[in-house]
Design a protein around this motif. Structure first.
Motif: not given
Length: 558
Positions: A438-439, A435, A316, A524, A522, A533
């Protein structure tokens, strides 16, 4: 409170108090009352028939016997239950630390009528149940929880001892923490979702650490009044890890203040449902146009991996790396780009999953199939700090300045050289994310600008949100969106994103972890004005593990 009891109302016949504790005879599976309090305990009182010189020669080694485990556990639990702190501490491999915490358990936590019921040992581990009564002036409440200890050989002489950790006393304690009963100091808060509904752990099990964090930050600002409770007071190490104090037992209710969050109740419920299907799963959903956090959930309800995790994000990370390569003219989505089976750099030999290669393919094809060597091959053209600057300047990461309203980790992209620098391009090496981070990356691509995520509006307390120092060019942003859109429709994310449709983009990732058979998966992605994510640890590839969780939430809208 309906369940409040006065101390005077407790049983009238009580055994003698020893060191603030109460001796109560209790048997347990795998031990029995006689073994716990006598009948063979004399050999454990420190007296030896051999001389000191002979003891020095007889250093014990090898696996622990069942008798050594049960005898050591019995010695420790018997002494703790009787309030004999010194004796209990002597049965551990760190008597000084054990003495301090066990003494605090009686004096600061104010736990009385302690009953310890050991379970059946498994190897060196012995589970046990704890029951007692928490008291403060004329207030009292029952206390019950499960814990465990592990018996090991002490360094030096090999004698069996309890491996001392604060978690032996209570499973949620970290070393340096302690239990305290009294006026909490921090008033409780009533946390609300964006629609005004109350957020509780009964309704949303994942929110325990979030609610603790909200209380710690806003309890004294929200107008509430403190109550009396048993709580975990964090030590220096836990504070550095941004762990919040935690209430375990409430003896008298405080008056809560009110804090409104950005959580969407429908999305939060959906997120809780999705992560419950997997072990060690975490997910975050954001609104790219504002940065509002709409949902956060973890299948494990202790540590908040979604906000505070520090994990290699795997492929990601290629979203950020791609933006860097495109800006530097080292890649363009429709131009031919190398994707060999192997590429060596800095003394390391890198390869693709299943050792695939793409001959005469484009960068778009390499991104969609998540070709590692397509990125590693560009390492010789980059400066050691290029990726770090890209993450900080464009995506607002790794500056340790996010203020979302509760504790969070803002990612880490350290400056590295040689092979570790190359590995960081594919989300390994020293790169660490969660998360939430990555979101935010997906949200930045969708909106075209970094907006720091937040759970509580900055209008509540006037805090300043973090910003990025620059944005991507229109051409770079367009290419990045196309790369993610193609991955969602025809690449490694296609199966998970099927049915999401419309304005969507995604990137999968798998991060190898030493000693772990399967990688962390992972995923996203964004769709409309949602970005999300997720990670599922030790579960396999992101497309099939975290992907369905994220895609389901994007489909549900919000």
């Amino acid at each position: 409170m309906g369940n409040r009891r006065r101390v005077a109302e407790r049983r009238k016949t009580r055994p003698a108090v020893l060191g603030g504790m109460i001796a109560v005879v209790v048997g347990g599976a795998g031990f029995g009352a006689y073994a716990l309090f006598g009948g063979g305990a004399a050999a454990e009182d420190g007296t030896r028939s051999t001389s000191t010189a002979q003891q020095a020669k007889d250093v014990k080694s090898g696996p622990l016997t069942a008798a050594e485990v049960t005898d050591t556990a019995r010695r420790f639990l018997t002494a703790w239950q009787k309030g004999e702190v010194s004796e209990a501490a002597a049965a551990t491999d760190d008597p000084k630390a054990a003495t301090a915490l066990l003494k605090s358990y009686a004096e600061d936590a104010r736990v009385e009528d302690v009953t310890l019921t050991p379970g059946t040992a498994s190897g060196g581990k012995v589970p046990f149940a704890v029951k007692g009564t928490v008291t403060h002036e004329d207030l009292s409440e029952p206390l019950a929880y499960d814990s465990a200890l592990t018996v090991v050989r002490r360094a030096g002489d090999g004698e069996p001892r309890v491996d001392w950790k604060a978690s032996v006393v209570h499973p949620e304690l970290k070393d340096g923490d302690k239990l305290v009963t009294g006026a909490s100091g921090t008033p409780p808060v009533k946390a609300l979702d964006r629609d005004g509904g109350e957020l509780t752990t009964a309704k949303y099990p994942s929110l325990g650490s979030v609610l603790d964090g909200l209380r710690e930050k806003y309890g004294k600002k929200a107008g509430g009044e403190a109550g009396v409770e048993l709580r975990i007071v964090r030590g220096e190490a836990s504070k550095k890890a941004e762990l919040s104090d935690k209430t375990l037992v409430e003896l008298s209710e405080g008056t809560p203040g009110t804090v409104k969050t950005t959580l969407n109740p429908a999305l939060q419920a959906a997120a809780e449902e999705q992560v419950a299907k997997k072990k060690r799963a975490s997910v975050v959903v954001l609104r790219p146009s504002t940065g509002e956090i709409l949902a956060v959930a973890n299948s494990s309800h202790g540590f908040n991996t979604a906000f505070q995790g520090s994990l290699a994000p795997g492929s990601t990370m290629k979203v950020i790396t791609s933006s860097l390569l495109i800006e530097k003219g080292l890649a363009s989505m429709d131009k031919q780009h190398p994707c060999p089976k192997y590429f060596s750099y800095g003394g390391w030999k890198f390869q693709n999953d299943d050792k695939f290669e793409i001959k005469n393919g484009t960068f778009k094809a390499s991104f969609a199939r998540s070709c590692n060597t397509a990125f590693i091959s560009q390492a010789p053209e980059l400066e050691n700090d290029d990726l770090t600057k890209q993450a900080q300047e464009v995506f607002g990461l790794a500056r340790n300045n996010w203020q979302i309203g509760v504790p969070s980790f803002d990612g880490a992209v350290p400056v590295q050289s040689a092979a570790p620098m190359a590995a960081s391009l594919i989300g390994q090496g020293g790169v660490r994310m969660n998360p939430l981070n990555m979101a935010s990356v997906a949200a930045t691509v969708k909106s075209g600008v970094f907006r720091q995520p937040y759970l509580v509006s900055p209008d509540v307390d006037g805090r300043k949100l973090a910003t990025a120092s620059r944005t991507l060019s229109a051409d770079t942003l367009a290419q990045l969106r196309e790369l993610m859109a193609y991955t969602a429709s025809a690449g490694t994310a296609a199966e998970a994103m099927a049915g999401v449709g419309g304005d969507s983009g995604a990137k999968t990732g798998s991060a190898e972890v030493d000693g772990q058979k399967k990688p962390n998966g992972w995923f996203t992605a964004y769709h409309g004005d949602l970005a999300a994510a997720g990670v599922v640890q030790a579960a396999g590839h992101g497309g099939s593990t975290a992907g369905p969780i994220v895609a389901s939430l994007l489909k549900s809208g919000g």
